[in-house]
Structure formats: structure tokens, C-alpha cells
Design a protein around this motif. Structure first.
Motif, PDB file in Angstrom:
ATOM      1  N   ALA A 184      28.743  -7.541  24.120  1.00  0.00           N
ATOM      2  CA  ALA A 184      28.118  -7.727  25.428  1.00  0.00           C
ATOM      3  C   ALA A 184      26.615  -7.502  25.410  1.00  0.00           C
ATOM      4  CB  ALA A 184      28.769  -6.805  26.461  1.00  0.00           C
ATOM      5  N   ASP A 185      26.087  -6.900  24.337  1.00  0.00           N
ATOM      6  CA  ASP A 185      24.637  -6.749  24.217  1.00  0.00           C
ATOM      7  C   ASP A 185      24.015  -7.882  23.413  1.00  0.00           C
ATOM      8  OD1 ASP A 185      25.412  -6.185  21.620  1.00  0.00           O
ATOM      9  OD2 ASP A 185      24.569  -4.155  21.577  1.00  0.00           O
ATOM     10  N   GLY A 186      24.837  -8.870  23.002  1.00  0.00           N
ATOM     11  CA  GLY A 186      24.339 -10.014  22.257  1.00  0.00           C
ATOM     12  C   GLY A 186      24.388  -9.865  20.755  1.00  0.00           C
ATOM     13  N   SER A 187      24.754  -8.707  20.248  1.00  0.00           N
ATOM     14  CA  SER A 187      24.841  -8.535  18.792  1.00  0.00           C
ATOM     15  C   SER A 187      26.076  -9.252  18.256  1.00  0.00           C
ATOM     16  CB  SER A 187      24.890  -7.053  18.423  1.00  0.00           C
ATOM     17  OG  SER A 187      26.008  -6.423  19.002  1.00  0.00           O
ATOM     18  N   THR A 225      26.295 -31.966  24.077  1.00  0.00           N
ATOM     19  CA  THR A 225      25.313 -31.538  23.077  1.00  0.00           C
ATOM     20  C   THR A 225      25.301 -30.022  23.065  1.00  0.00           C
ATOM     21  OG1 THR A 225      23.508 -31.431  24.683  1.00  0.00           O
ATOM     22  CG2 THR A 225      23.870 -33.560  23.575  1.00  0.00           C
ATOM     23  N   PRO A 226      24.774 -29.395  22.000  1.00  0.00           N
ATOM     24  CA  PRO A 226      24.667 -27.939  22.024  1.00  0.00           C
ATOM     25  C   PRO A 226      23.895 -27.422  23.237  1.00  0.00           C
ATOM     26  CG  PRO A 226      24.351 -28.746  19.800  1.00  0.00           C
ATOM     27  CD  PRO A 226      24.418 -29.966  20.690  1.00  0.00           C
ATOM     28  N   GLU A 227      22.843 -28.114  23.637  1.00  0.00           N
ATOM     29  CA  GLU A 227      22.059 -27.674  24.786  1.00  0.00           C
ATOM     30  C   GLU A 227      22.896 -27.698  26.065  1.00  0.00           C
ATOM     31  OE1 GLU A 227      19.690 -28.789  21.478  1.00  0.00           O
ATOM     32  OE2 GLU A 227      21.116 -30.035  22.607  1.00  0.00           O
ATOM     33  N   ARG A 228      23.614 -28.803  26.276  1.00  0.00           N
ATOM     34  CA  ARG A 228      24.466 -28.912  27.467  1.00  0.00           C
ATOM     35  C   ARG A 228      25.585 -27.879  27.425  1.00  0.00           C
ATOM     36  NH1 ARG A 228      30.000 -31.939  27.667  1.00  0.00           N
ATOM     37  NH2 ARG A 228      30.412 -32.063  29.885  1.00  0.00           N
ATOM     38  N   ASN A 229      26.197 -27.696  26.262  1.00  0.00           N
ATOM     39  CA  ASN A 229      27.330 -26.785  26.180  1.00  0.00           C
ATOM     40  C   ASN A 229      26.904 -25.325  26.295  1.00  0.00           C
ATOM     41  OD1 ASN A 229      28.992 -29.004  25.981  1.00  0.00           O
ATOM     42  ND2 ASN A 229      29.034 -28.979  23.747  1.00  0.00           N
ATOM     43  N   LEU A 230      25.693 -25.010  25.849  1.00  0.00           N
ATOM     44  CA  LEU A 230      25.171 -23.669  26.069  1.00  0.00           C
ATOM     45  C   LEU A 230      24.934 -23.428  27.559  1.00  0.00           C
ATOM     46  CD1 LEU A 230      22.794 -23.415  23.007  1.00  0.00           C
ATOM     47  CD2 LEU A 230      24.650 -21.808  23.516  1.00  0.00           C
ATOM     48  N   PHE A 266      23.209 -19.614  18.207  1.00  0.00           N
ATOM     49  CA  PHE A 266      23.635 -18.213  18.271  1.00  0.00           C
ATOM     50  C   PHE A 266      22.621 -17.396  19.072  1.00  0.00           C
ATOM     51  CE2 PHE A 266      22.471 -14.071  16.521  1.00  0.00           C
ATOM     52  CZ  PHE A 266      23.556 -13.330  16.944  1.00  0.00           C
ATOM     53  N   ARG A 267      21.347 -17.616  18.834  1.00  0.00           N
ATOM     54  CA  ARG A 267      20.330 -16.812  19.524  1.00  0.00           C
ATOM     55  C   ARG A 267      20.391 -17.045  21.034  1.00  0.00           C
ATOM     56  NH1 ARG A 267      17.543 -18.189  14.714  1.00  0.00           N
ATOM     57  NH2 ARG A 267      16.364 -19.902  15.673  1.00  0.00           N
ATOM     58  N   ARG A 268      20.630 -18.298  21.442  1.00  0.00           N
ATOM     59  CA  ARG A 268      20.756 -18.559  22.881  1.00  0.00           C
ATOM     60  C   ARG A 268      22.048 -17.948  23.421  1.00  0.00           C
ATOM     61  NH1 ARG A 268      19.798 -17.849  27.547  1.00  0.00           N
ATOM     62  NH2 ARG A 268      20.499 -19.364  29.111  1.00  0.00           N
ATOM     63  N   ALA A 269      23.151 -18.054  22.678  1.00  0.00           N
ATOM     64  CA  ALA A 269      24.407 -17.442  23.115  1.00  0.00           C
ATOM     65  C   ALA A 269      24.254 -15.924  23.241  1.00  0.00           C
ATOM     66  CB  ALA A 269      25.526 -17.794  22.145  1.00  0.00           C
ATOM     67  N   PRO A 288      23.421 -22.262  10.727  1.00  0.00           N
ATOM     68  CA  PRO A 288      23.824 -20.955  10.195  1.00  0.00           C
ATOM     69  C   PRO A 288      24.434 -20.096  11.296  1.00  0.00           C
ATOM     70  CG  PRO A 288      21.571 -21.498   9.557  1.00  0.00           C
ATOM     71  CD  PRO A 288      21.974 -22.509  10.586  1.00  0.00           C
ATOM     72  N   ALA A 289      25.174 -19.091  10.893  1.00  0.00           N
ATOM     73  CA  ALA A 289      25.827 -18.209  11.868  1.00  0.00           C
ATOM     74  C   ALA A 289      24.827 -17.567  12.819  1.00  0.00           C
ATOM     75  CB  ALA A 289      26.628 -17.140  11.137  1.00  0.00           C
ATOM     76  N   ASP A 290      23.600 -17.345  12.354  1.00  0.00           N
ATOM     77  CA  ASP A 290      22.559 -16.732  13.185  1.00  0.00           C
ATOM     78  C   ASP A 290      21.492 -17.739  13.599  1.00  0.00           C
ATOM     79  OD1 ASP A 290      21.420 -17.166  10.718  1.00  0.00           O
ATOM     80  OD2 ASP A 290      20.602 -15.147  10.504  1.00  0.00           O
TER      81      ASP A 290
END
Length: 261
Positions: free
Chosen positions: A103-106, A17-22, A68-71, A62-64
Motif C-alpha cells: 500500500a506504500d507503493g513498494s 494501452t499501458p497509459e489507458r490501463n493505468l 511499475f513506477r506509475r502503479a 522490466p519489473a521496475d
């Protein structure tokens, strides 16, 4: 020009799942940083799994979006740039897509797979319309393709002619196509004089058995790191100085005669 150490995560086995893979992304980022890596590359459709059928539409973001926010939090927490595949929703369309994070998450850039493979891809995804996606990571010009895209020489040559130094290719390659990571990928790196990072899935998913064999290949066509068939993280250096010397010695790009093609 300091070498850029990159890590390739070959996994996970199965969809998850996305949660597990994150969670796995967080672990892989921590492992990569412990090995000195400043860039982590994950496979095609990493966040959701690839062979997920009708779930593709439900899991597309969406891309954002939230994943994405967790990544982005993971990238910033560990101080490492990230490349990962996911299903991207844009209006009514869903794309087989990749996000590239600093590396800053942007978010540095994104890419949508342009060459769809077989009935499955064509049923579940729209083809991307932009051939070139690039970002600068620690002074290295990084380009992005997805899986089947790298099997078209025109795609890789376009990157080479537009300054890509490291081409990253999140992948979901299945058996019996081992010729791609063993032969085609090294040839693409050599004929285009760039580094090529090929990050594949592993294990079985649906009726597919993935080949694994993720690798980083240099512009001399020689592998710097090679994974086996199971879940694994490998790391090696991209050396801009070596690339410069290799391009001076192997002048494929300068010797082209495009007026004949």
C-alpha cells in the motif's frame, strides 16, 4: 485477526494501452478503497492487453519499469496494495508476469507464469522457473499464480503446504472453459483450505471471448463474491479466523500420506 477486504477488477474490455490501463487502475483503486478494500487484484496481462501479438515484445518492461513506477504512485496515493499482470522483460526473454505492490507503493514480490497455455503463450513468452511467490499483506499470507497455473493441482497444493492463506490468480480465461471458475476454482480452494481470488478479463480481444466470472471463494468452497460477464469490480472479505476454523474442521493437509504418492 482482522478480515482483509479485497477487490477484484474484471476488466478492461479489449487491450487498450499501458497509459489507458493505468488510468483504469487508478479508477479501480479509488473505487476499491471506497468499498473498504485494502488489496486490489487485476487480471492477467492487465497493463498491455493479452492478445497483442508482436506488440508483446515492444510493450514488455522490466519489473521496475515506467508502468511499475506509475502503479506504485497509484498504490501509495490511495493506500491500497495492488496485484496486476504485465509483460516483463528480463534480458532477451519476455514473461507473462505479475507484480505485487504494498500500500506504500513498494514492490513486495513478482511472479512469472510457469505453465504456458497453447500456441499463443508458448510463442510470445518464456515459462517462469519459480513455483512459489508469496507476500504478507495486512497479516495475510498471499500467494500468486497466473491463469492456467491454477488448473494444475500440484501448484495450489504447494502454496497450501507453504502457508499461503489467500491465493490470487490474475487470469485471462476464454470461452468455452467456464468450468474453471465455476467448478475447478471452488474445488481448489476447498481441497487446499485457502481463500482463492480469481480475477479474469472480460469482453472480446482478438479472436477470444473471455468468460468473466471472477470470484473470491472461501476455504469451504463457497463463493464470497462473483462477477458476471462484463466489466465489474467486486469486493469481499478474507477472514483469517474463519480460515483457522475451517482448517481445523477439514483436515486434508494434515491427513495427507505423501509417502504413497
Amino acid at each position: 485477526m482482522t478480515p482483509l477486504r479485497i477487490a477484484l477488477y474484471q476488466g478492461p474490455e479489449g487491450s487498450g494501452t499501458p497509459e489507458r490501463n493505468l488510468g483504469l487502475l487508478d479508477e479501480a483503486a479509488r473505487d476499491a478503497v471506497s468499498r473498504g478494500a485494502r488489496l486490489l487484484v487485476c487480471p492477467e496481462m492487465f497493463l498491455s492487453g493479452y492478445i497483442i501479438g508482436e506488440e508483446t515484445d515492444r510493450l514488455a518492461e522490466p519489473a521496475d519499469g515506467p508502468s511499475f513506477r506509475r502503479a506504485a504512485e497509484i498504490a501509495a496515493e490511495h493506500g491500497i496494495a495492488l496485484v496486476y499482470g504485465y509483460p516483463e522483460r528480463d534480458g532477451d526473454a519476455v514473461y507473462n508476469a505479475v507484480n505485487v505492490l504494498a500500500a506504500d507503493g513498494s514492490r513486495l514480490t513478482g511472479y512469472r507464469k510457469t505453465h504456458l497455455f497453447g500456441d499463443y503463450d508458448n510463442k510470445h513468452f518464456a515459462p517462469g522457473a519459480t513455483a512459489l511467490a508469496q507476500a504478507d499483506i495486512d497479516g495475510v499470507r498471499v500467494g500468486v499464480l497466473v491463469c492456467y497455473d491454477v488448473e494444475f493441482p500440484e501448484n495450489v497444493r504447494k502454496h497450501a503446504l507453504n502457508g499461503t492463506e489467500l491465493l490470487v490468480v490474475p487470469t485471462g480465461l476464454m470461452r468455452p472453459y467456464e468450468i474453471v471458475p465455476r467448478t475447478i476454482v471452488p474445488a481448489r480452494a476447498f481441497e487446499n483450505q485457502l481463500y482463492l481470488a480469481y480475477a479474469n478479463r472480460c469482453g472480446a480481444e482478438g479472436d477470444l471471448e473471455y468468460t468473466g466470472l471472477s470470484c473470491l471463494v472461501g476455504p469451504d468452497g463457497i463463493e464470497r463474491a462473483r462477477a458476471g460477464c462484463g466489466e465489474e469490480l467486486i469486493a469481499a472479505d478474507v477472514d483469517p479466523q474463519f480460515l483457522k476454523a475451517s482448517r481445523a474442521a477439514n483436515t486434508y493437509l494434515a491427513d495427507r500420506r505423501p509417502e504413497l504418492y
